[in-house]
Each structure stands twice: as C-alpha cells, then as structure tokens.
Design an enzyme around this catalytic site. Sequence first.
Site, PDB file in Angstrom:
ATOM      1  CB  CYS A 295      -3.230   8.752   4.237  1.00  0.00           C
ATOM      2  SG  CYS A 295      -3.142   9.789   5.714  1.00  0.00           S
TER       3      CYS A 295
ATOM      4  CD  GLU B 139      -7.128 -11.833   0.052  1.00  0.00           C
ATOM      5  OE1 GLU B 139      -6.035 -11.333   0.373  1.00  0.00           O
ATOM      6  OE2 GLU B 139      -8.219 -11.258   0.223  1.00  0.00           O
ATOM      7  CB  ALA B 140      -0.981 -13.115  -4.677  1.00  0.00           C
TER       8      ALA B 140
END
Length: 189
Positions: free
Chosen positions: A181, A93-94
């Site tokens: 998408c 979870e940077a």
Amino acid sequence: MFIEPSLAGGRRGWIEVICGSMFSGKTEELIRRLKRARIANLKVEIFKPAMDVRYDETSIISHDENKIISTPIENSQQILLLAQEVDVVGIDEAQFFDDELPNVCDQLALAGVRVIVAGLDMDYTGKPFGQMPFLLAKADYITKLHAICVVCGNIANYSFRKSPAKETFLLGEKDLYEPRCRHCYYTHP
C-alpha cells in the site's frame, strides 16, 4: 503501416486498459476477457513482448497459472502486420513496449478492433511506467486492479522492489517484488 479507419456495418473499435501493481491480477483479467471473446466466436490475436520469458516463451501465464497462447514480438509495429482481419487484440506487459504502442492501439481501434491492453501503471519507484500513461489517456475504458499489501493487508497499488538493482526493466516475481500500500511502500524499506 497504417490501417484505414473502418466504420462499415457500424463496427467501432475501442481501447480497454487493465492496470495496477504487480500481483493485482492484470494478466488474469486480460486472459478472462480474451477467452470470453473467443467464446463469442470473435477472431482474437494476442501479443506480448519477446523479452518476457518468465513463465513461457509464447504463452501469457498469470500468477494463478491460467494461460493463453500469444505471439512474442520485438516492437509494437509488428502488431499491425500480424493483426489483420481480427476482432480483438490483446496486449500483455504493455509497459515494456516502445513509444509507438499508443499509436498502434489508436490505429487498431479506428479500424474497428477492440484492443485490450494490460500493464503496470507505475514502476518500482512509483513513477508512471513506459507507455502506460499515454495508453491510459487514450483508453475508452480503464480497469485499475489492486493487490493486497504484504506488510499490513490493506489494498496495494505499488510494486516494491526487494532488490537494490536500479534498472527500470528488471523482470522478476515474488523473489524481487512485493505488493504494498502507499503507506508501507514509503515507510517500510
């Protein structure tokens, strides 16, 4: 804190970034790489933001319920203090970490550490998220993962927020987000 560059014995560090939308398998891939490093008898330390308590306070857990124990931290500088004499550092979870994270990763890599970072590359508005663009720029290796669009079934790389909430940091799962998408993200509200 600064870690001295170390190239003794030919040991060189690098930065790997695993990115993609929600539900693309980022955490699953991070866990897989870290478990393989442990199988190779490498010393591994794993970190996650203390604010992320969705599944567990200390473990990193994927949507498939695969898990690995980690250390929750408040800021990225703590990684330098807690990752002494390790071979591999994993960071999940940077996107939730402070702006020092890219520098911390650089310092670790210069000190001969393999750094594996996972995080969302875009927020729910489709913009680069947190420190991820800077980590991607510094990365030696990048893996972009894709989910499946819940509307049409095509490859998804956007995290669509189903809630009207506007804050950037809103922890949630399938109750708040779904993978889409590009076409369905922009054309199906």
